[in-house]
Scaffold this active site. Structure first.
Site, PDB file in Angstrom:
ATOM      1  N   TRP A  96       5.760  -2.100  -5.036  1.00  0.00           N
ATOM      2  CA  TRP A  96       4.901  -1.218  -5.818  1.00  0.00           C
ATOM      3  C   TRP A  96       4.635  -1.807  -7.208  1.00  0.00           C
ATOM      4  O   TRP A  96       5.535  -2.361  -7.831  1.00  0.00           O
ATOM      5  CB  TRP A  96       5.564   0.157  -5.935  1.00  0.00           C
ATOM      6  CG  TRP A  96       4.678   1.162  -6.589  1.00  0.00           C
ATOM      7  CD1 TRP A  96       3.765   1.963  -5.984  1.00  0.00           C
ATOM      8  CD2 TRP A  96       4.608   1.444  -7.990  1.00  0.00           C
ATOM      9  NE1 TRP A  96       3.111   2.728  -6.917  1.00  0.00           N
ATOM     10  CE2 TRP A  96       3.617   2.435  -8.169  1.00  0.00           C
ATOM     11  CE3 TRP A  96       5.260   0.959  -9.114  1.00  0.00           C
ATOM     12  CZ2 TRP A  96       3.284   2.953  -9.413  1.00  0.00           C
ATOM     13  CZ3 TRP A  96       4.930   1.483 -10.361  1.00  0.00           C
ATOM     14  CH2 TRP A  96       3.956   2.470 -10.494  1.00  0.00           C
TER      15      TRP A  96
ATOM     16  N   GLN B 144      -3.542   3.721  -2.812  1.00  0.00           N
ATOM     17  CA  GLN B 144      -2.799   3.045  -3.870  1.00  0.00           C
ATOM     18  C   GLN B 144      -2.431   1.657  -3.343  1.00  0.00           C
ATOM     19  O   GLN B 144      -1.725   1.532  -2.332  1.00  0.00           O
ATOM     20  CB  GLN B 144      -1.521   3.836  -4.191  1.00  0.00           C
ATOM     21  CG  GLN B 144      -1.788   5.244  -4.711  1.00  0.00           C
ATOM     22  CD  GLN B 144      -1.899   5.320  -6.225  1.00  0.00           C
ATOM     23  OE1 GLN B 144      -0.923   5.153  -6.915  1.00  0.00           O
ATOM     24  NE2 GLN B 144      -3.096   5.581  -6.724  1.00  0.00           N
TER      25      GLN B 144
ATOM     26  N   ARG C 190       1.520  15.057 -12.176  1.00  0.00           N
ATOM     27  CA  ARG C 190       0.628  14.130 -11.465  1.00  0.00           C
ATOM     28  C   ARG C 190       0.116  14.661 -10.119  1.00  0.00           C
ATOM     29  O   ARG C 190       0.615  15.630  -9.587  1.00  0.00           O
ATOM     30  CB  ARG C 190       1.327  12.784 -11.250  1.00  0.00           C
ATOM     31  CG  ARG C 190       2.637  12.799 -10.508  1.00  0.00           C
ATOM     32  CD  ARG C 190       3.197  11.366 -10.443  1.00  0.00           C
ATOM     33  NE  ARG C 190       4.502  11.297  -9.805  1.00  0.00           N
ATOM     34  CZ  ARG C 190       5.659  11.418 -10.427  1.00  0.00           C
ATOM     35  NH1 ARG C 190       5.688  11.642 -11.718  1.00  0.00           N
ATOM     36  NH2 ARG C 190       6.802  11.333  -9.769  1.00  0.00           N
ATOM     37  N   ASP C 191      -0.866  13.923  -9.592  1.00  0.00           N
ATOM     38  CA  ASP C 191      -1.385  14.081  -8.234  1.00  0.00           C
ATOM     39  C   ASP C 191      -2.202  15.369  -8.027  1.00  0.00           C
ATOM     40  O   ASP C 191      -1.823  16.234  -7.216  1.00  0.00           O
ATOM     41  CB  ASP C 191      -0.232  14.010  -7.208  1.00  0.00           C
ATOM     42  CG  ASP C 191       0.636  12.785  -7.395  1.00  0.00           C
ATOM     43  OD1 ASP C 191       0.140  11.790  -7.960  1.00  0.00           O
ATOM     44  OD2 ASP C 191       1.822  12.807  -6.998  1.00  0.00           O
TER      45      ASP C 191
ATOM     46  N   TRP D 257      -3.049   6.579 -10.762  1.00  0.00           N
ATOM     47  CA  TRP D 257      -2.207   7.086  -9.684  1.00  0.00           C
ATOM     48  C   TRP D 257      -2.970   8.082  -8.818  1.00  0.00           C
ATOM     49  O   TRP D 257      -4.166   8.263  -9.001  1.00  0.00           O
ATOM     50  CB  TRP D 257      -0.926   7.684 -10.286  1.00  0.00           C
ATOM     51  CG  TRP D 257       0.013   6.623 -10.823  1.00  0.00           C
ATOM     52  CD1 TRP D 257      -0.252   5.300 -11.017  1.00  0.00           C
ATOM     53  CD2 TRP D 257       1.365   6.819 -11.243  1.00  0.00           C
ATOM     54  NE1 TRP D 257       0.845   4.665 -11.520  1.00  0.00           N
ATOM     55  CE2 TRP D 257       1.862   5.570 -11.678  1.00  0.00           C
ATOM     56  CE3 TRP D 257       2.222   7.925 -11.321  1.00  0.00           C
ATOM     57  CZ2 TRP D 257       3.155   5.402 -12.151  1.00  0.00           C
ATOM     58  CZ3 TRP D 257       3.513   7.767 -11.793  1.00  0.00           C
ATOM     59  CH2 TRP D 257       3.982   6.514 -12.196  1.00  0.00           C
ATOM     60  N   SER D 258      -2.247   8.755  -7.955  1.00  0.00           N
ATOM     61  CA  SER D 258      -2.902   9.479  -6.854  1.00  0.00           C
ATOM     62  C   SER D 258      -3.781  10.646  -7.283  1.00  0.00           C
ATOM     63  O   SER D 258      -3.601  11.216  -8.356  1.00  0.00           O
ATOM     64  CB  SER D 258      -1.847   9.959  -5.871  1.00  0.00           C
ATOM     65  OG  SER D 258      -1.380   8.839  -5.168  1.00  0.00           O
TER      66      SER D 258
ATOM     67  N   ASP E  98      10.058  13.945  -4.344  1.00  0.00           N
ATOM     68  CA  ASP E  98      10.387  12.623  -4.886  1.00  0.00           C
ATOM     69  C   ASP E  98      11.873  12.297  -4.668  1.00  0.00           C
ATOM     70  O   ASP E  98      12.226  11.148  -4.440  1.00  0.00           O
ATOM     71  CB  ASP E  98      10.053  12.616  -6.386  1.00  0.00           C
ATOM     72  CG  ASP E  98      10.018  11.221  -6.976  1.00  0.00           C
ATOM     73  OD1 ASP E  98       9.954  10.250  -6.197  1.00  0.00           O
ATOM     74  OD2 ASP E  98      10.050  11.085  -8.209  1.00  0.00           O
TER      75      ASP E  98
ATOM     76  N   MET F   3       0.868  -1.196   0.000  1.00  0.00           N
ATOM     77  CA  MET F   3       0.000   0.000   0.000  1.00  0.00           C
ATOM     78  C   MET F   3       0.891   1.229   0.000  1.00  0.00           C
ATOM     79  O   MET F   3       1.891   1.260   0.710  1.00  0.00           O
ATOM     80  CB  MET F   3      -0.872   0.013   1.253  1.00  0.00           C
ATOM     81  CG  MET F   3      -1.589   1.345   1.480  1.00  0.00           C
ATOM     82  SD  MET F   3      -2.804   1.304   2.828  1.00  0.00           S
ATOM     83  CE  MET F   3      -1.767   1.130   4.256  1.00  0.00           C
TER      84      MET F   3
ATOM     85  N   ASP G 138       0.186   5.689  -1.224  1.00  0.00           N
ATOM     86  CA  ASP G 138      -0.489   6.952  -0.897  1.00  0.00           C
ATOM     87  C   ASP G 138      -1.973   6.825  -0.534  1.00  0.00           C
ATOM     88  O   ASP G 138      -2.725   6.111  -1.211  1.00  0.00           O
ATOM     89  CB  ASP G 138      -0.458   7.896  -2.108  1.00  0.00           C
ATOM     90  CG  ASP G 138       0.872   7.925  -2.828  1.00  0.00           C
ATOM     91  OD1 ASP G 138       1.810   7.301  -2.346  1.00  0.00           O
ATOM     92  OD2 ASP G 138       0.942   8.559  -3.882  1.00  0.00           O
TER      93      ASP G 138
HETATM   94  N1  DQQ Z   1       2.715   7.609  -5.743  1.00  0.00           N
HETATM   95  C1  DQQ Z   1       1.782   7.598  -6.832  1.00  0.00           C
HETATM   96  C2  DQQ Z   1       2.053   8.835  -7.609  1.00  0.00           C
HETATM   97  C3  DQQ Z   1       2.667   9.722  -6.597  1.00  0.00           C
HETATM   98  C4  DQQ Z   1       3.524   8.807  -5.795  1.00  0.00           C
HETATM   99  C5  DQQ Z   1       1.969   6.331  -7.613  1.00  0.00           C
HETATM  100  C6  DQQ Z   1       3.872   9.327  -4.432  1.00  0.00           C
HETATM  101  O1  DQQ Z   1       0.855   9.383  -8.147  1.00  0.00           O
HETATM  102  O2  DQQ Z   1       3.403  10.772  -7.195  1.00  0.00           O
HETATM  103  O3  DQQ Z   1       1.675   5.215  -6.826  1.00  0.00           O
HETATM  104  O4  DQQ Z   1       4.174   8.310  -3.528  1.00  0.00           O
END
Ligand code: DQQ
Length: 576
Positions: free
Chosen positions: A86, A78, A188-189, A121-122, A276, A60, A62
């Protein structure tokens, strides 16, 4: 060669491979392991937690799209249905009436359409005219690795408080594409959106240009058609990719949360980003200029992971939501393992969510405060109390009568003779390095004093959370440490020590410490939530009934315990 070395080399190889394509992966890819279910998961699971949120098995990361709808809390996350590393990510979905006990439903979002066929994704939820809408990142088929777009998902049945079925309108998706020079593998996100005084919605997406991290802004009149703003809401040099940004208002006064669209003289704004490059988060407190659509951090803000952090231990990809039912802002954060992939494969799971925390602006206006949501107290069972007393120099007192491996402990200290504090060395600017150089075993004057948790009977294993107080030219400096260096006899785990300076004046305020102990996790809240540190530990001896809890003082000065309460914690019910 040992198995973990092999896995580590595979991981290294994979990251090198992706970097050589000019693409940075947000998680390590173990291609050969991501769909490898652990066979024969052991029954004896000393590290599974009792009251932290965790899935039945597998990986697991985010927290996604948290919200409260018709009195039901939703947590999506996630999740890899196929392995302990992952990969194969879906949006798993659980709901709760109290943020403590959870029931799982079918996955809210899975890969299925051209606009998300390579990944879901997130993302976040926004209430638009009372209706929850999710925005999330989709990965599409492309020659370019991890090509990212933003999509929307809407509930199929708004009268279902559990929001089990979600629709991804093909007519509109993707709603945002990486045009205009945006790096498609760094896009993203999406955050929860907010509405400006002009009636248009705004949302931000994490990105970067070279090493400059940024929050790209989009605006929309109808929540379907989105137009990219010319300038980002905010950016900072040399911070690398911003994952999971979060942008929200906090009330200037009091502990109540406010809606994400609130603005004006009664609020400040907070911008949090997950870096990141370092896997740390930082946040700043500042002002949102809604005319120019820019965020301006307050003067003196540090824009890197040496700045303010929600948590100075393990805590990443966090996200808040406004709980309109209880008028509070609630923070969720992902806590990963400190064990090897080999160990994770053996135990069959990896990753937890921190206990949800209420978050508000400190009276100083300069930092946030956090505290476990009050519902967690409902798990408190048998209680142990230590009467107010002097905690003599060099002493260790056992707290008996509770389950020390699954507990909640809250201790308040008074410091009678502050004048005796050690002189602060001006080179000690990094609290983590200071805590590493001065572990719990290093005698000081005023400190180290605090808690020894998950300690074995003969102290071969122990995790120490403690304070030290220094005198810096007549002003007192308080450092809070979480020392994992002796947490386990097992050598292969990451036992990094964590530290944070606590912005408090010990002359006027008590130094309090609350630790949530849950088998392999220790979440600590210093001075009412001014500094938080989360650690993962994997004791061999201090498990179950073998775990002990102590309060200790390894300084040369006595300190006073004004109160100490500890509770056994009941198990939360998580239905899968
Ligand atoms: N995890 C997601 C992304 C995010 C990253 C992918 C952060 O969307 O940037 O699993 O842990």
């Amino acid at each position: 060669m040992a198995m973990n070395t092999v896995l580590w080399l595979i991981g290294l190889f994979c990251s090198v491979l992706f970097v050589s394509h000019g693409v940075e992966a947000s998680h390590l890819y173990y291609r050969n392991l991501q769909s490898l279910q652990s066979t024969s998961i052991p029954k004896n699971q000393p590290y599974r937690t009792g009251y932290h949120f965790q899935p039945s098995k597998n990986w697991m990361n985010d927290p996604n799209g948290p919200m409260v709808y018709k009195g039901i809390y939703h947590l999506m996350y996630q999740w890899n249905p196929l392995g302990v590393v992952w990969g194969n990510i879906v949006w798993a979905h659980a709901t709760s009436t109290d943020l403590v006990n959870w029931i799982h439903h079918k996955h809210a979002i899975v890969t299925s359409e051209p606009f998300d066929i390579k990944g879901v994704w997130s993302g976040s939820t926004t209430f638009v005219n009372g209706k929850p809408i999710i925005q999330y990142t989709g990965i599409i088929e492309s020659n370019q690795w991890n090509y990212q777009v933003q999509n929307m998902a809407v509930p199929k049945n708004l009268s279902d408080p559990y929001l089990v079925e979600w629709d991804k309108p093909a007519k509109w998706n993707p709603i945002m594409k990486p045009t205009d020079g945006v790096n498609a593998s760094a896009f993203r996100d999406p955050t929860t959106a907010w509405k400006g005084p002009d009636g248009r919605w705004r949302t931000i997406i994490g990105s970067k240009i070279d090493r400059k991290g940024m929050a790209i802004m989009y605006r929309s009149k109808d929540f379907i058609h989105w137009i990219k703003a010319r300038k980002p809401l905010h950016s900072a040099r040399n911070t690398g990719m911003w994952e999971c940004p979060d942008f929200f208002p906090v009330a200037l006064k009091g502990m109540n949360g406010v809606d994400t669209s609130a603005m004006g003289p009664l609020v400040k704004h907070v911008m949090k980003v997950s870096l990141d490059d370092t896997r740390h988060e930082y946040y700043t407190v500042g002002t949102y200029d809604h005319v120019k659509d820019r965020y301006i951090p307050d003067q003196g803000s540090i824009e890197s992971d040496t700045g303010l952090r929600y948590d100075y231990g393990k805590f990443y990809a966090s996200k808040t939501f406004f709980d309109h039912e209880k008028n509070r802002r609630v923070l969720w954060g992902w806590i990963n393992e400190s064990s090897t992939v080999e160990e994770d494969t053996k135990k069959g799971w990896s990753g937890l969510q921190a206990v949800p925390r209420t978050l508000w602006l400190d009276r100083s206006g300069k930092q946030l405060m956090q505290w476990p949501v009050r519902e967690i107290n409902s798990l408190r069972a048998k209680r142990a109390i230590l009467p107010s007393q002097v905690l003599k120099r060099g002493s260790v007192i056992k707290i008996s009568g509770i389950t020390a491996s699954q507990a909640d402990v809250d201790v308040h200290f008074e410091l009678p003779k502050l004048a005796d504090a050690e002189i602060m060395d001006p080179s000690w600017v990094n609290p983590q390095l200071l805590c590493s150089a001065k572990p719990a075993s290093a005698k000081g004057k005023l400190g180290p004093f605090g808690l020894l948790v998950l300690a074995s009977k003969k102290f071969e294993e122990q995790t120490a959370i403690f304070f030290r107080v220094y005198n810096n030219h007549g002003k007192y400096v308080v450092v809070m440490c979480s020392d994992q260096s002796r947490s386990s006899l097992e050598e292969s785990n990451d036992k990094t020590t964590y530290g944070a300076f606590v912005n408090v004046d010990p002359y006027h305020d008590k130094l309090s410490l609350r630790s949530l102990i849950d088998h392999s996790i220790v979440e600590s809240f210093g001075v009412g939530g001014k500094a938080c540190i989360t650690a993962r530990v994997y004791p061999k001896l201090a498990v179950g009934g073998g775990a002990q809890l102590y309060v200790f003082n390894n300084g040369t000065q006595n300190v006073k315990i004004s109160s100490l309460k500890a509770w056994s914690m009941k198990k939360a019910h998580i239905k899968y």
